[in-house]
Design an enzyme around this catalytic site. Sequence first.
Site, PDB file in Angstrom:
ATOM      1  N   SER A 121       0.828  -1.210   0.000  1.00 37.59           N
ATOM      2  CA  SER A 121       0.000   0.000   0.000  1.00 37.59           C
ATOM      3  C   SER A 121       0.857   1.251   0.000  1.00 37.59           C
ATOM      4  O   SER A 121       0.397   2.311  -0.374  1.00 37.59           O
ATOM      5  CB  SER A 121      -0.848   0.050   1.273  1.00 37.59           C
ATOM      6  N   HIS A 142      -0.536  -2.407  -7.564  1.00 35.51           N
ATOM      7  CA  HIS A 142      -1.340  -2.090  -6.387  1.00 35.51           C
ATOM      8  C   HIS A 142      -2.833  -2.101  -6.730  1.00 35.51           C
ATOM      9  O   HIS A 142      -3.302  -1.276  -7.514  1.00 35.51           O
ATOM     10  CB  HIS A 142      -0.920  -0.715  -5.852  1.00 35.51           C
ATOM     11  N   GLU A 154      -2.582   0.576  -9.686  1.00 31.40           N
ATOM     12  CA  GLU A 154      -1.424   1.465  -9.792  1.00 31.40           C
ATOM     13  C   GLU A 154      -0.199   0.607 -10.115  1.00 31.40           C
ATOM     14  O   GLU A 154       0.052  -0.389  -9.432  1.00 31.40           O
ATOM     15  CB  GLU A 154      -1.185   2.195  -8.464  1.00 31.40           C
ATOM     16  N   ASN A 192      -3.378   6.322  -2.248  1.00 33.74           N
ATOM     17  CA  ASN A 192      -3.285   6.287  -0.785  1.00 33.74           C
ATOM     18  C   ASN A 192      -2.717   7.575  -0.214  1.00 33.74           C
ATOM     19  O   ASN A 192      -3.043   7.977   0.901  1.00 33.74           O
ATOM     20  CB  ASN A 192      -2.431   5.096  -0.322  1.00 33.74           C
TER      21      ASN A 192
END
Length: 502
Positions: A121, A142, A154, A192
């Site tokens: 993450s 991701h 991602e 994130n």
Amino acid sequence: MAQTFETVGVVGLGTMGAGIAEVFARSGRRVIGVEADDVALERGRGHLERSTGRAVAKGKLTEDAQREILGRVTLTTSRADLADADLVIEAIPEIMEFKRVLFADLDRVCKPSAVLATNTSSLSVTAIAAGTSRPGRVIGMHFFNPAPVMKLVEVIHTVVTDDGLADDIAALARSLGKTPITAGDRAGFVVNRLLLGYLNHACVLLEAGVAGRDDIDAAMKLGVGLPMGPFTLLDLIGLDTSYEVCEVLFRETRDRRHAPAPVLRELVTAGLLGRKTGRGFYSYGEVAPATPEARQAASVSTVGIVGGGPEAATLATAVERAGFKPVVAESADLTPVGDADVVLALSDRPVVELAVRLPHPERLAGLHLVGDGVAEVASTVLTSPETTAAVHDLVQILDRTPVMCGDRAEFVVNALLYAYLNDAVRMLESGYASAGDIDTGMRLGCGYPAGPLEMLDAIGLEAVRDGLRALYAEYREPAFAPVPLLDQLVTAGVRSIREYAG
Ligand code: 3HC
């Protein structure tokens, strides 16, 4: 020619890993799912069966198709079974030491041409890659929770990633029905980095007592149209993961906005990690929400409204239609509302300075209408509980969801939203991600109705800049000061940041 990645290994079959395994199996690929022991393996099998079972129950998948998908997944506790995999994706807990040990192992077991990917993450993909003998073939891939549903992937490349590999992984993501965005190796990548700052901010508002859990969730879901309120989403992501991402972000940015709110640490320490443990900010399996404390509402016949323009006139009409007597005053002269039973000050800024000018300051509350369905009700330190209760009920009569909050700059919705939009402008200004990638990331990674730069254009650059100035003046939080780019665009009269960014 682009690699096709026919056999894919997934290490770690928690919520994310199992979701990723399902995505690959649904695309027709052979999947090898690896877990540490039999118990964890059975848990992973359960995730896969439940998730595909849900699709069967909804009539989106036949039982035969479910069997085929599950049949493509081999479950094992032996990493040696990954020897033939073309790609291995790691989805184990966010602890760098665990990842480095795992990647050293994968490096030994997997064929030299295999690509090793991490679903981390926020941890450094470069640091993970550097611990292997093939740093050029290590990349970030991701996914977003729930992986079978969220459309974004991602792709994170490092300074040592082989040329063309990020493109191959992006093509692979497309073949899974996902939309890739490619980003460099910065903590939190694109999504994130923006998301967790906002979620952490919601925790800070909760802790400061500006509003309660349910009010903040309702504000963002119903007021902004996000698919989930911040606390529901934190519980979905997992509070341990959320805490870790904030921690890693803070370490890199030293921005207080990323310093994990103490309530996160407390819940994590108590083992209340969200949905996966049955309790986090919410309890799952909760039968009915706790009954709110009964409050005696003031008996109301005259409703004072402070504000000008069409919003005050529309509110006065609605109040009258609901059977009350409206009286409207401009903030310059409050005399007409002096004797009203309750006074609603239309504002998104603190209203206590209006209250102190009234003969009955305890009868005034701030009211901020958000979209068509929500009204923030701000109680000042002088507002009586009877007034708060009466305004709560009145807002419901007017067919809006009341969001009860304290008398703070920008109340709840704009405080959370504008600070997040500012973060997005900061990211754009730094050159780290394009406007298109930032907007796509938040739309497809988190299911937002629009990306932050699209939202900024829709609300108006000047309104957001002014809101941020008010937030900064109130909280003195450096991250709330409008990013220079935003300030300059407003000064230059530019109306669309997306047009400016090309
Ligand atoms: N697994 C598989 N499928 C699921 C699921 C799950 N856990 N939860 C929901 N779904 C599916 C449903 O089957 C349904 O599919 P269908 O449209 O084909 O019937 C679809 O998702 C919609 O589900 P529901 O109607 O039951 O529920 P909602 O409409 O409330 O949607 C949601 C649920 C898709 C989770 C939506 O609330 C949402 O988009 N929330 C935001 C989630 C988000 O922000 N995720 C990103 C978190 S950040 C992250 O993961 C990164 C990490 O590094 C921290």
